[in-house]
Design an enzyme around this catalytic site. Structure first.
Site, PDB file in Angstrom:
ATOM      1  N   GLU A  12      45.590  45.952  37.543  1.00 62.84           N
ATOM      2  CA  GLU A  12      44.376  46.697  37.188  1.00 62.84           C
ATOM      3  C   GLU A  12      43.793  46.108  35.909  1.00 62.84           C
ATOM      4  O   GLU A  12      44.382  46.214  34.832  1.00 62.84           O
ATOM      5  CB  GLU A  12      44.712  48.182  36.984  1.00 62.84           C
ATOM      6  CG  GLU A  12      43.520  49.006  36.524  1.00 62.84           C
ATOM      7  CD  GLU A  12      43.895  50.439  36.162  1.00 62.84           C
ATOM      8  OE1 GLU A  12      44.924  50.952  36.650  1.00 62.84           O
ATOM      9  OE2 GLU A  12      43.159  51.050  35.361  1.00 62.84           O
ATOM     10  N   ARG A  31      37.574  47.627  29.576  1.00 65.09           N
ATOM     11  CA  ARG A  31      37.599  48.030  28.161  1.00 65.09           C
ATOM     12  C   ARG A  31      37.117  46.928  27.242  1.00 65.09           C
ATOM     13  O   ARG A  31      36.740  47.184  26.115  1.00 65.09           O
ATOM     14  CB  ARG A  31      39.027  48.364  27.749  1.00 65.09           C
ATOM     15  CG  ARG A  31      39.487  49.684  28.261  1.00 65.09           C
ATOM     16  CD  ARG A  31      40.916  49.875  27.838  1.00 65.09           C
ATOM     17  NE  ARG A  31      41.362  51.179  28.259  1.00 65.09           N
ATOM     18  CZ  ARG A  31      42.056  52.007  27.482  1.00 65.09           C
ATOM     19  NH1 ARG A  31      42.397  51.647  26.280  1.00 65.09           N
ATOM     20  NH2 ARG A  31      42.406  53.169  27.937  1.00 65.09           N
ATOM     21  N   LYS A  67      44.670  59.447  40.512  1.00 68.19           N
ATOM     22  CA  LYS A  67      45.423  59.039  39.322  1.00 68.19           C
ATOM     23  C   LYS A  67      45.591  60.292  38.466  1.00 68.19           C
ATOM     24  O   LYS A  67      44.586  60.940  38.139  1.00 68.19           O
ATOM     25  CB  LYS A  67      44.597  57.977  38.596  1.00 68.19           C
ATOM     26  CG  LYS A  67      44.939  57.740  37.135  1.00 68.19           C
ATOM     27  CD  LYS A  67      44.141  56.562  36.597  1.00 68.19           C
ATOM     28  CE  LYS A  67      44.202  56.500  35.082  1.00 68.19           C
ATOM     29  NZ  LYS A  67      43.733  55.198  34.576  1.00 68.19           N
TER      30      LYS A  67
HETATM   31  O1  LIG Z   1      41.703  52.340  30.668  1.00 76.06           O
HETATM   32  C1  LIG Z   1      41.736  53.217  31.521  1.00 76.06           C
HETATM   33  O2  LIG Z   1      40.980  53.278  32.479  1.00 76.06           O
HETATM   34  C2  LIG Z   1      42.703  54.303  31.457  1.00 76.06           C
HETATM   35  O3  LIG Z   1      42.655  55.175  32.263  1.00 76.06           O
HETATM   36  C3  LIG Z   1      43.713  54.320  30.432  1.00 76.06           C
HETATM   37  C4  LIG Z   1      45.006  53.659  30.841  1.00 76.06           C
HETATM   38  O4  LIG Z   1      45.343  53.986  32.145  1.00 76.06           O
HETATM   39  C5  LIG Z   1      46.042  54.069  29.906  1.00 76.06           C
HETATM   40  O5  LIG Z   1      45.643  53.763  28.618  1.00 76.06           O
HETATM   41  C6  LIG Z   1      47.361  53.433  30.161  1.00 76.06           C
HETATM   42  O6  LIG Z   1      48.269  54.247  29.524  1.00 76.06           O
HETATM   43  P1  LIG Z   1      49.477  53.748  28.651  1.00 76.06           P
HETATM   44  O7  LIG Z   1      50.443  53.123  29.602  1.00 76.06           O
HETATM   45  O8  LIG Z   1      49.994  54.994  28.019  1.00 76.06           O
HETATM   46  O9  LIG Z   1      48.924  52.777  27.650  1.00 76.06           O
END
Ligand SMILES: O=C(O)C(=O)C[C@H](O)[C@H](O)COP(=O)(O)O
Length: 207
Positions: free
Chosen positions: A42, A46, A129
């Site tokens: 994925e 960002r 999700k």
């Molecule tokens: O960027 C996106 O679309 C999101 O939905 C956020 C990510 O899924 C999380 O930031 C991952 O989470 P962590 O594994 O805790 O870092």
């Protein structure tokens, strides 16, 4: 044969959530993950390099590339054209439902309450999700939702690690988990692809 969203989720134990800061990192990172047995990737929007990274990674043999952090309808067609075969969003809005239908890009929308699960089902989504998974209640929340709403399958994401992933993967209504722990920023920056392959191998072995 085209894979459905459920096929894609079931073929992954862990979906790495990737943010690319340097376009040069895209291909070696995808190769390192695939070499470790993690094929579903994925790539988030960002950073400004998201779309370019999707284009590059989609050419890596074995990689199944999706687009993450979809928050606006106009991002769908661009990501699909770049080679994404699925999309992930932190939430779900009418504009995203419409864009997913129009573009044909299967969407894994984010939810965190029973009403959001029900609204997503009403809109035709059965793969969701749970985000942010740990703050939303984690495994307890997933088991509780599975009682009244057993016909949805989750990819919990947000706050999950290699140590806690097995508890999530053991839930009846979980097909895979998402997380950023497979792609530590310092390892990417240092070009430590061997470490990333090792992290991928450990994640792939979870199931
Ligand atoms: O960027 C996106 O679309 C999101 O939905 C956020 C990510 O899924 C999380 O930031 C991952 O989470 P962590 O594994 O805790 O870092």
């Amino acid at each position: 044969m085209t894979m459905t969203l459920l096929d894609i989720m079931r073929s992954a134990s862990v979906i790495p959530v990737i943010a690319i800061d340097d376009p040069e990192h895209a291909v070696p990172l995808a190769q390192a993950l695939v070499a470790g047995g993690i094929r579903v990737l994925e790539v988030t929007l960002r950073t400004e390099h998201g779309l370019g990274a999707i284009r590059a990674m989609a050419q890596v043999p074995g990689a199944i590339v999706g687009v993450g952090t979809l928050t606006q309808g106009d991002e769908f067609a661009a990501a699909r054209d770049a080679g994404a075969v699925f999309g992930v969003s932190p939430g779900l809005t009418p504009a995203l439902i419409e864009a997913s239908r129009k573009s044909g890009l299967p969407l894994l929308p984010g939810v965190m309450t029973p009403s959001e699960v029900m609204a997503a089902r009403e809109a035709g989504f059965r793969q969701l999700k749970l985000f942010p998974a740990v703050p939303a209640g984690g495994v307890g929340m997933l088991n509780a939702i599975g009682g009244p709403l057993p016909d949805v399958t989750f990819c919990p994401t947000g706050g999950i690690s290699i140590d806690t992933a097995p508890q999530f993967l053991a839930c009846k209504n979980v097909a895979c988990v998402g997380g950023s722990w497979l792609t530590p920023k310092d390892a990417i920056k240092a070009g430590n692809w061997a470490l990333i392959t090792e992290l991928a191998r450990a994640a792939a072995a979870l199931r």
